[in-house]
Design a protein around this motif. Sequence first.
Motif, mmCIF file in Angstrom:
data_model
loop_
_atom_site.group_PDB
_atom_site.id
_atom_site.type_symbol
_atom_site.label_atom_id
_atom_site.label_comp_id
_atom_site.label_asym_id
_atom_site.label_seq_id
_atom_site.Cartn_x
_atom_site.Cartn_y
_atom_site.Cartn_z
ATOM 1 N N THR A 9 -0.690 -2.208 0.275
ATOM 2 C CA THR A 9 -1.141 -3.603 0.233
ATOM 3 C C THR A 9 -1.899 -3.957 1.495
ATOM 4 O O THR A 9 -2.813 -4.789 1.467
ATOM 5 C CB THR A 9 0.051 -4.565 0.044
ATOM 6 N N LEU A 10 -1.549 -3.341 2.612
ATOM 7 C CA LEU A 10 -2.325 -3.498 3.842
ATOM 8 C C LEU A 10 -3.690 -2.843 3.700
ATOM 9 O O LEU A 10 -4.713 -3.396 4.109
ATOM 10 C CB LEU A 10 -1.565 -2.894 5.023
ATOM 11 N N THR A 11 -3.710 -1.669 3.074
ATOM 12 C CA THR A 11 -4.985 -0.993 2.815
ATOM 13 C C THR A 11 -5.882 -1.860 1.939
ATOM 14 O O THR A 11 -7.093 -1.956 2.167
ATOM 15 C CB THR A 11 -4.736 0.365 2.128
ATOM 16 N N GLY A 12 -5.285 -2.523 0.934
ATOM 17 C CA GLY A 12 -6.065 -3.429 0.092
ATOM 18 C C GLY A 12 -6.682 -4.558 0.891
ATOM 19 O O GLY A 12 -7.841 -4.938 0.667
ATOM 20 N N THR A 13 -5.938 -5.095 1.852
ATOM 21 C CA THR A 13 -6.485 -6.157 2.697
ATOM 22 C C THR A 13 -7.664 -5.657 3.509
ATOM 23 O O THR A 13 -8.697 -6.328 3.619
ATOM 24 C CB THR A 13 -5.395 -6.683 3.651
ATOM 25 N N LEU A 14 -7.527 -4.465 4.091
ATOM 26 C CA LEU A 14 -8.610 -3.895 4.900
ATOM 27 C C LEU A 14 -9.842 -3.612 4.038
ATOM 28 O O LEU A 14 -10.977 -3.841 4.467
ATOM 29 C CB LEU A 14 -8.130 -2.620 5.590
ATOM 30 N N LEU A 15 -9.622 -3.117 2.815
ATOM 31 C CA LEU A 15 -10.755 -2.888 1.910
ATOM 32 C C LEU A 15 -11.458 -4.212 1.580
ATOM 33 O O LEU A 15 -12.689 -4.284 1.530
ATOM 34 C CB LEU A 15 -10.274 -2.217 0.631
ATOM 35 N N GLY A 16 -10.656 -5.248 1.340
ATOM 36 C CA GLY A 16 -11.246 -6.556 1.074
ATOM 37 C C GLY A 16 -12.044 -7.081 2.246
ATOM 38 O O GLY A 16 -13.130 -7.656 2.076
ATOM 39 N N LEU A 17 -11.539 -6.878 3.456
ATOM 40 C CA LEU A 17 -12.264 -7.302 4.646
ATOM 41 C C LEU A 17 -13.592 -6.560 4.764
ATOM 42 O O LEU A 17 -14.612 -7.145 5.138
ATOM 43 C CB LEU A 17 -11.410 -7.057 5.893
ATOM 44 N N GLY A 18 -13.596 -5.266 4.447
ATOM 45 C CA GLY A 18 -14.840 -4.512 4.501
ATOM 46 C C GLY A 18 -15.811 -4.912 3.407
ATOM 47 O O GLY A 18 -16.994 -5.166 3.665
ATOM 48 N N LEU A 19 -15.339 -4.993 2.162
ATOM 49 C CA LEU A 19 -16.192 -5.366 1.037
ATOM 50 C C LEU A 19 -16.744 -6.776 1.207
ATOM 51 O O LEU A 19 -17.932 -7.029 0.971
ATOM 52 C CB LEU A 19 -15.397 -5.263 -0.263
ATOM 53 N N GLY A 20 -15.886 -7.682 1.634
ATOM 54 C CA GLY A 20 -16.325 -9.065 1.805
ATOM 55 C C GLY A 20 -17.433 -9.200 2.817
ATOM 56 O O GLY A 20 -18.373 -9.991 2.642
ATOM 57 N N GLN A 21 -17.389 -8.420 3.880
ATOM 58 C CA GLN A 21 -18.426 -8.510 4.897
ATOM 59 C C GLN A 21 -19.764 -8.003 4.381
ATOM 60 O O GLN A 21 -20.821 -8.544 4.728
ATOM 61 C CB GLN A 21 -17.987 -7.750 6.147
#
Length: 422
Positions: free
Chosen positions: A69-81
Amino acid sequence: MAHATLPTKSTSDTAPDGELAPTGLARLRLILVLGALIALGPLTIDMYLPALPAIADDLMTTSSAVQLTLTGTLLGLGLGQLIVGPLSDAVGRRLPLIAGTVLHIVSSVLCLVAPNVAVLGVFRLFQGVGAAAAMVVAMAVVRDLFSGRAAATVLSRLMLVMGVAPILAPTLGAAVLLRGSWRGVFAVLAALGVVLVLVAIFLLKETLPPHRRRTGALRPVLATYRSLVLDREFVVLALVAALGMSALFSYVSGSSFVLQDHYGLDQQEFGLVFGIGAIAIIAASQFNVVLLNRLTPARIVLHALSAAVGSGMVLVVLTATGTGGLVGFVVPLFVLLGAIGFVLPNAPALALSRHGEAAGTAAALLGATQFGLGAAIAPLVGVLGNNGPAMAITMTGGAAVGWLALAATLRRERRLELAPAV
């Protein structure tokens, strides 16, 4: 147009478009606002760290699954940027910032009611996308208003403001756990999102005037990304920044399990130790401002990565042999984190200074690289066993690769400078 060589120092007090950059109280107010916005990402990442073991128990899943779930957050931060960066170059900074923060609020509420770890992971991804808007816009605003050494200095000051977030986040999360369940952490994150929307609406002016905006059409955006990827020095600097961030995320991913399960700390003690590590990063980032008067940002990064590799190797040996107990773990760890504190403001400032004409897109690719690589590397701590040696090896490996990449680039730049004219 990118510079032909690695950018080093700039003493200009003008913004990239030639206007006078903010100074004095105006600069301080801007730093506080941008620091609050940037802090949303670390708060989103770190606040639920003390709750990871409790989440695993409550949702009847494994520690590795919860770490995803932490990995999902980091992926979202990357994709969102990647999405928000070009959008902010096309329509300005404020609108994407407000929309992204609203998405973060909605996602936080959905995390609060997640029935299982898979659903929680999906909503954490969208939560990361929303937090990305605040982070990439804040970085782009810095590039809108500052360049060169001034940008590195402002980013160092932002590290001080942003550094409060990882110090307070686990402690705040632990306080919520004392009075309720882990779901309360996401209620607090939703409330913080509401506050930041108000900050964005009332305290942040638009810094990208219409005449400097770029088209939002897909083909020019892809062309801009292509020009960034083909810039060798930008890629290396982005990689160095990402590897520094991945070392930090490896610590974030594994620290709660290592400190609580292996060394026996409770949730409050974990928050205290985690906060001391954040202080090491903050202290380094502030001393970085002094060093910028003597050394170029690139040289500071190279020396910092050398220190990170050295302290990381000590950490690997001490954790593998069990020497020194908790003290043998935290002392070299804090030295390593302090070294990363010199990398985090300088490497992004160097990368962004090469593409001021597309600051939002450059900041987006830089941030996506940081969080994407962090998302890829951080789970290795769990794969390798969620113990001290696993975390030490993962953190040290990232710093070592970053050092090799930057050293090779600096040697290449030096050879080009010494080559005779043709």
